[in-house]
Write an enzyme that holds these catalytic residues in place. Structure first.
Site, short mmCIF file in Angstrom:
data_model
loop_
_atom_site.label_atom_id
_atom_site.label_comp_id
_atom_site.label_asym_id
_atom_site.label_seq_id
_atom_site.Cartn_x
_atom_site.Cartn_y
_atom_site.Cartn_z
N CYS A 1 -3.32 -0.65 -3.52
CA CYS A 1 -4.05 -0.16 -2.34
C CYS A 1 -3.47 1.16 -1.85
CB CYS A 1 -4.03 -1.21 -1.23
SG CYS A 1 -2.42 -1.93 -0.90
N CYS B 1 0.82 -1.21 0.00
CA CYS B 1 0.00 0.00 0.00
C CYS B 1 0.86 1.27 0.00
CB CYS B 1 -0.94 -0.02 1.20
SG CYS B 1 -2.04 -1.45 1.18
#
Ligand code: AVW
Length: 249
Positions: free
Chosen positions: A155, A74
């Site tokens: 993400c 992420c």
């Protein structure tokens, strides 16, 4: 008799040797811990060996992706289109971002050509169809499948470097536009941040109409931003580890 035996054993030994392609695959793979490279190689081969190299669908690589899954990273995932050299010039010096080519499967197969042949268990590296010669070709199907799997785990804040020196920085036929962007989902991806790479003779920037198409095609709920950044600024940040990743642009 001795000479004949030596020749025969040399030939037999030669046949059991790994091809240069397999050696490259395994040595690149072994730089990554936590993966069984022999298993990854077997899963890779089953996608195309003994097949017509123009009849390898994208799904043929599903078992390979399952054998070497992508891990979500992420806020560090970097996508690109027509900016391969500047992106990788940057990511090889700094670990701010991870591209597909920095992952196991991407780095193992980056720059390689391979295909099989009906009735053979070999991997060929010459005589393979080119990128646009046929739709379901061995190499293209791999990059589409790998790009889809990489985008599936995107993400947080996602970054993409696009090229300000071409007419259509966001090109609907690119892998970025056709495979990756459609897989960014608002439940995982917060923001898509485009870095428009600006060279001296740039012909487009963040105001380009193709970027409107990008803004409109992303999932509702994902915010969008775009910043024009000169190529030299990207290179400078690559060369200066003392500049924090967040201050590069
Ligand atoms: P790209 P994408 N002939 O720079 O958005 C041969 O256009 O498509 O960017 N090779 C080709 C061709 C072609 N016509 N088109 C594409 N390629 C190969 C994976 C070639 O190796 C990453 F995650 C070229 O360097 C990026 O976010 C590469 O595809 C995204 O997909 C990229 O072509 C970049 O694909």
């Amino acid at each position: 008799v001795i000479v004949v035996l030596i020749v025969i054993s040399a030939v037999v030994f030669g046949l059991t040797l790994k091809s240069a392609f397999e050696s490259t695959f395994l040595s690149r793979c072994e730089k990554f811990d936590q993966y069984d490279c022999k298993k990854v190689w077997d899963a890779f081969q089953q996608a195309y060996v003994n097949k017509d190299p123009c009849k390898v669908p994208v799904e043929a690589y599903d078992p390979l992706i399952a054998a070497a899954p992508f891990k979500p990273q992420c806020n560090r995932m970097m996508f690109w289109s027509k900016t391969k050299d500047v992106v990788h010039g940057f990511t090889e010096k700094r670990d701010c971002f991870v591209t597909l080519e920095d992952t196991l499967l991407g780095s193992v197969l980056d720059g390689l050509t391979w295909c099989g042949k009906e009735g053979s268990k070999d991997t060929n590296t010459t005589g393979c169809p080119g990128w646009s010669d046929c739709e379901n070709n061995t190499v293209r199907s791999f990059w589409i499948r790998a790009s889809a799997a990489f985008a599936d785990v995107a993400c947080g804040n996602v970054t993409a470097m696009l090229n300000g020196s071409i007419n259509t920085p966001f090109n609907p036929t690119s892998i970025f536009a056709s495979v990756e962007v459609p897989r960014f989902i608002a439940s995982r991806v917060k923001n898509l941040n485009v870095v428009m790479v600006i060279q001296k003779n740039n012909i487009s920037n963040c105001t380009d109409p193709s970027l409107k198409n990008l803004r409109q095609s992303i999932d509702t709920g994902i915010t969008f931003s775009c910043k024009d950044v000169s190529e030299s600024q990207i290179q400078e940040c690559g060369a200066k580890p003392e500049i924090a990743c967040g201050d590069c642009w």
